[in-house]
Enzyme design. Structure first.
Site, PDB file in Angstrom:
ATOM      1  CG  ASP A  11      -1.995  -1.035   1.171  1.00  0.00           C
ATOM      2  OD1 ASP A  11      -2.337  -1.482   0.061  1.00  0.00           O
ATOM      3  OD2 ASP A  11      -2.505  -1.416   2.243  1.00  0.00           O
ATOM      4  CG  ASP A 130     -11.608  -3.204   0.164  1.00  0.00           C
ATOM      5  OD1 ASP A 130     -10.678  -4.034   0.117  1.00  0.00           O
ATOM      6  OD2 ASP A 130     -11.483  -2.028  -0.200  1.00  0.00           O
TER       7      ASP A 130
END
Length: 279
Positions: A11, A130
């Protein structure tokens, strides 16, 4: 036995690799190009880079960063975050990425999946999902709801049904990230991973919760997932790529890239061909 893959997720925020728990409390760790090159040299099968602030800042993905990664990383890698349209996808692929990962964009504009698959091939299209455990209802029969905007906004979409729809539209691979397990190092969310793996014919990546090698072997023993995505357990030096793969070997799990371009389940592509011809 089908070959499984080990994928490391990086990330990225402000050109720094960052990591949090359940999408919160992120801390910066290091340089994405340097870390990607190190993991590549250590033998990880694939990498994925998420520009986690691009969408919130209403800007495209950092293409210069992608170019630098491509110069230093010699394994397949995917890029997500800040991808808003076909032009952004093309820019990321031309910069050197093998795949693009879309998440919120796909939920809000499902037609982009079909357009991207038609333009570049479904082998280049990865769906990031997600998901969060919720009460089972008629609307959410799997008990897992899809969230967007970095896990902040529930969409009333059933995770399994969304996965099936996305594949029908042209998605070639799905990364299932459990918000509940993310960064906890307590193990993958096996239930929803298996539900989706059973429901779709494309490769499924499990994401969120890996803390020890046994979590990865448990994933492959109890689900039909094709790949395990890890972050914290390698970013903080607790485990190495070689150590994880040695543990998998002892558990009888074959891990590593094999050649192929068909995108079939269980096949890790090292020759990924995308159609990048300009319209």
């Amino acid at each position: 036995m089908l070959t499984k893959r080990l994928i490391i997720c990086l990330d990225v925020r402000n050109r720094k690799v960052t990591k949090g728990v359940k999408f919160k409390g992120n801390i910066d760790i290091g340089d994405p190009v340097e870390m990607g090159a190190r993991y590549s040299a250590e033998g990880v099968d694939e990498l994925v880079f998420y520009d986690i602030t691009a969408s919130a800042e209403n800007r495209p993905c950092d293409i210069e960063m992608v170019r630098e990664i491509a110069k230093n990383v010699f394994i397949p890698f995917a890029v997500g975050g800040g991808i808003r349209n076909l032009e952004d996808m093309r820019a990321v692929l031309l910069a050197g990425a093998e795949k693009v990962s879309i998440n919120s964009l796909a939920v809000l504009h499902p037609e982009i999946i079909e357009e991207g698959a038609k333009a570049f091939g479904n082998q280049c299209m990865v769906l990031g999902m997600d998901v969060k455990a919720v009460e089972k209802t008629e609307q959410i029969p799997s008990g897992y709801e899809v969230y967007i905007q970095g896990g902040r906004k529930p969409m009333g979409l059933d995770a399994v049904e969304w996965a099936k729809k996305a594949v029908a539209l042209g998605i070639g691979e799905i990364c299932v990230n459990s918000i509940d397990a993310d960064g906890t190092k307590e193990g993958y969310e096996l239930n929803i991973t298996q539900q989706i793996a059973k429901a779709v014919p494309v490769p499924v990546i499990a994401s969120g919760g890996a803390g020890i090698p046994e979590h990865i072997s448990d994933l492959f023993a109890k689900t039909e997932a094709d790949a395990a995505l890890v972050a914290s357990m390698v970013h903080f030096g607790e485990y190495t790529v070689q150590g994880i793969k040695e543990n998998m070997r002892k558990a009888g799990i074959i891990m590593g890239r094999i050649f192929g371009t068909d995108g079939a389940r269980g096949v890790a592509n090292t020759e990924i061909s995308c159609n990048l011809a300009m319209d």
